[in-house]
Write a protein that holds these residues in place. Structure first.
Motif, mmCIF file in Angstrom:
data_model
loop_
_atom_site.group_PDB
_atom_site.id
_atom_site.type_symbol
_atom_site.label_atom_id
_atom_site.label_comp_id
_atom_site.label_asym_id
_atom_site.label_seq_id
_atom_site.Cartn_x
_atom_site.Cartn_y
_atom_site.Cartn_z
ATOM 1 N N VAL A 106 0.847 -1.192 0.062
ATOM 2 C CA VAL A 106 0.068 -0.012 -0.006
ATOM 3 C C VAL A 106 0.861 1.293 0.314
ATOM 4 O O VAL A 106 0.811 2.023 -0.604
ATOM 5 C CB VAL A 106 -1.100 -0.050 1.326
ATOM 6 N N LEU A 107 2.032 1.218 0.691
ATOM 7 C CA LEU A 107 2.771 2.343 0.776
ATOM 8 C C LEU A 107 3.748 2.613 -0.326
ATOM 9 O O LEU A 107 4.193 3.654 -0.355
ATOM 10 C CB LEU A 107 3.704 1.932 2.015
ATOM 11 N N GLU A 108 3.394 1.848 -1.394
ATOM 12 C CA GLU A 108 4.361 2.018 -2.653
ATOM 13 C C GLU A 108 3.272 2.338 -3.751
ATOM 14 O O GLU A 108 3.727 2.641 -4.949
ATOM 15 C CB GLU A 108 4.912 0.606 -3.002
ATOM 16 N N ALA B 136 1.353 7.957 -2.606
ATOM 17 C CA ALA B 136 2.300 8.841 -2.822
ATOM 18 C C ALA B 136 1.280 10.280 -2.978
ATOM 19 O O ALA B 136 2.006 11.149 -2.675
ATOM 20 C CB ALA B 136 2.896 8.621 -4.197
ATOM 21 N N GLU B 137 0.278 10.121 -3.671
ATOM 22 C CA GLU B 137 -0.605 11.310 -3.880
ATOM 23 C C GLU B 137 -1.125 11.770 -2.479
ATOM 24 O O GLU B 137 -1.082 13.108 -2.165
ATOM 25 C CB GLU B 137 -1.507 11.122 -4.761
ATOM 26 N N ALA B 138 -1.681 10.975 -1.810
ATOM 27 C CA ALA B 138 -2.081 11.300 -0.443
ATOM 28 C C ALA B 138 -0.843 11.951 0.499
ATOM 29 O O ALA B 138 -1.445 12.856 1.097
ATOM 30 C CB ALA B 138 -2.737 10.189 0.329
ATOM 31 N N CYS B 139 0.273 11.682 0.348
ATOM 32 C CA CYS B 139 1.479 12.289 1.161
ATOM 33 C C CYS B 139 1.600 13.488 0.772
ATOM 34 O O CYS B 139 1.958 14.285 1.693
ATOM 35 C CB CYS B 139 2.668 11.205 1.038
ATOM 36 N N GLU B 140 1.266 14.019 -0.436
ATOM 37 C CA GLU B 140 1.598 15.360 -0.884
ATOM 38 C C GLU B 140 0.491 16.146 -0.971
ATOM 39 O O GLU B 140 0.378 17.216 -1.187
ATOM 40 C CB GLU B 140 2.230 15.125 -2.546
#
Length: 128
Positions: free
Chosen positions: A80-82, A87-91
């Motif tokens: 899930v973390l890859e 990635a979009e949610a992190c930004e």
């Protein structure tokens, strides 16, 4: 409280004192973005505190944890973390632009929930 997923991501960090209020405001938004990612079942945020514990007949003081802030992400799989969605949610939102640069001592760990814990949790949930 039983875990809802077979894995947990533990994300811990500190934040500069002068940014702590904004950190807490924005982290709630950040956690909501990450919770919307497919494969993320639940997010729990917490702040460590000092305490005392009786061990071997003595009352032992325990300091605040280091780092002090922690979030537990219950996830279906470490992959899930890859994902692009992760990635979009992190930004997304204000986290990347307003807070990330004020955090330090960041630590990330993945744990697999042991089968006995999941079995106990399911049994416990059904029983009560």
């Amino acid at each position: 409280m039983p875990f809802s997923a077979p894995y947990v991501l533990i994300a811990s960090m500190d934040v500069a004192l002068e940014h702590e209020r904004l950190f807490n405001e924005i982290y709630d938004e950040h956690a909501a973005h990450l919770a919307s990612v497919p494969g993320v079942r639940k997010v729990t945020r917490m702040k460590g505190q000092p305490f005392r514990i009786r061990i071997g007949g003595e009352l032992v003081p325990m300091p605040e944890p280091d780092p002090i802030y922690t979030a537990i992400y219950e996830i279906d799989d470490p992959k899930v973390l890859e994902s692009e969605a992760w990635a979009e949610a992190c930004e997304a939102g204000r986290w990347a632009s307003e807070i990330r640069q004020h955090t330090r001592n960041r630590k990330h760990h993945i744990y697999k929930i042991s089968p006995s814990e999941r079995e106990f949790s399911i049994l416990h949930t059904i029983t009560y």
